[in-house]
Design a protein around this motif. Structure first.
Motif, mmCIF file in Angstrom:
data_model
loop_
_atom_site.group_PDB
_atom_site.id
_atom_site.type_symbol
_atom_site.label_atom_id
_atom_site.label_comp_id
_atom_site.label_asym_id
_atom_site.label_seq_id
_atom_site.Cartn_x
_atom_site.Cartn_y
_atom_site.Cartn_z
ATOM 1 N N ASP A 8 0.853 -1.188 0.000
ATOM 2 C CA ASP A 8 0.000 0.000 0.000
ATOM 3 C C ASP A 8 0.889 1.238 0.000
ATOM 4 O O ASP A 8 2.113 1.143 -0.107
ATOM 5 N N HIS A 30 -0.775 4.288 8.598
ATOM 6 C CA HIS A 30 -1.840 3.290 8.497
ATOM 7 C C HIS A 30 -1.772 2.411 9.731
ATOM 8 O O HIS A 30 -0.685 2.125 10.232
ATOM 9 N N ASP A 115 5.177 4.378 -0.776
ATOM 10 C CA ASP A 115 4.878 2.959 -0.927
ATOM 11 C C ASP A 115 5.538 2.154 0.180
ATOM 12 O O ASP A 115 6.660 2.449 0.589
#
Length: 131
Positions: A8, A30, A115
């Motif tokens: 992600d 995240h 990334d």
């Protein structure tokens, strides 16, 4: 056996886990939640790749929080934090049944987002615990 892999990016993520207690983190992050039974362990590998707006690499901060038990979903106690890394691995063994929260974060205030690959491998106490 090979674990669960998340590829992600944090390019549009919010800064929900800003921590100023001796482990540098910043910018977008995240969070992932995993339930473990007492004595089970998890190995987490966090690798950062290209920044959001360039092909430069960036530095990540990996954090693990444990909750107070089965019904507790809060980010109670920080039990692991390592920052300023591009490739890091942590192992955690559950002292009791409950949730852990895994946070994939950046290390610097201005440009550490992009990334990443997060690999999570659970070692169970009972057969068939992995979904």
């Amino acid at each position: 056996s090979s674990g669960f892999v998340i590829n992600d990016d944090t390019c549009s993520a919010r800064d929900n886990f800003d921590d100023s207690s001796g482990c540098w983190d910043a910018n977008a992050d995240h969070a992932y939640r995993l339930y473990l039974r007492e004595g089970e362990s998890v190995t987490i590998r966090y690798q950062t790749h290209d920044e959001c707006w360039s092909s430069s690499s960036w530095y990540g901060t990996l954090k693990i929080f444990e909750t107070g038990g089965c019904d507790d979903l809060t980010c109670g106690t920080k039990v692991y934090c390592d920052y300023n890394e591009r490739d890091q691995t942590a192992t955690y063994t559950a002292p009791r049944d409950g949730w852990i929260i895994i946070v994939a974060d950046g290390s610097h205030a201005s440009d550490d987002e992009g990334d990443y690959t997060l690999t999570v491998r659970l070692t169970c106490n009972a057969a068939g615990c992995e979904c």
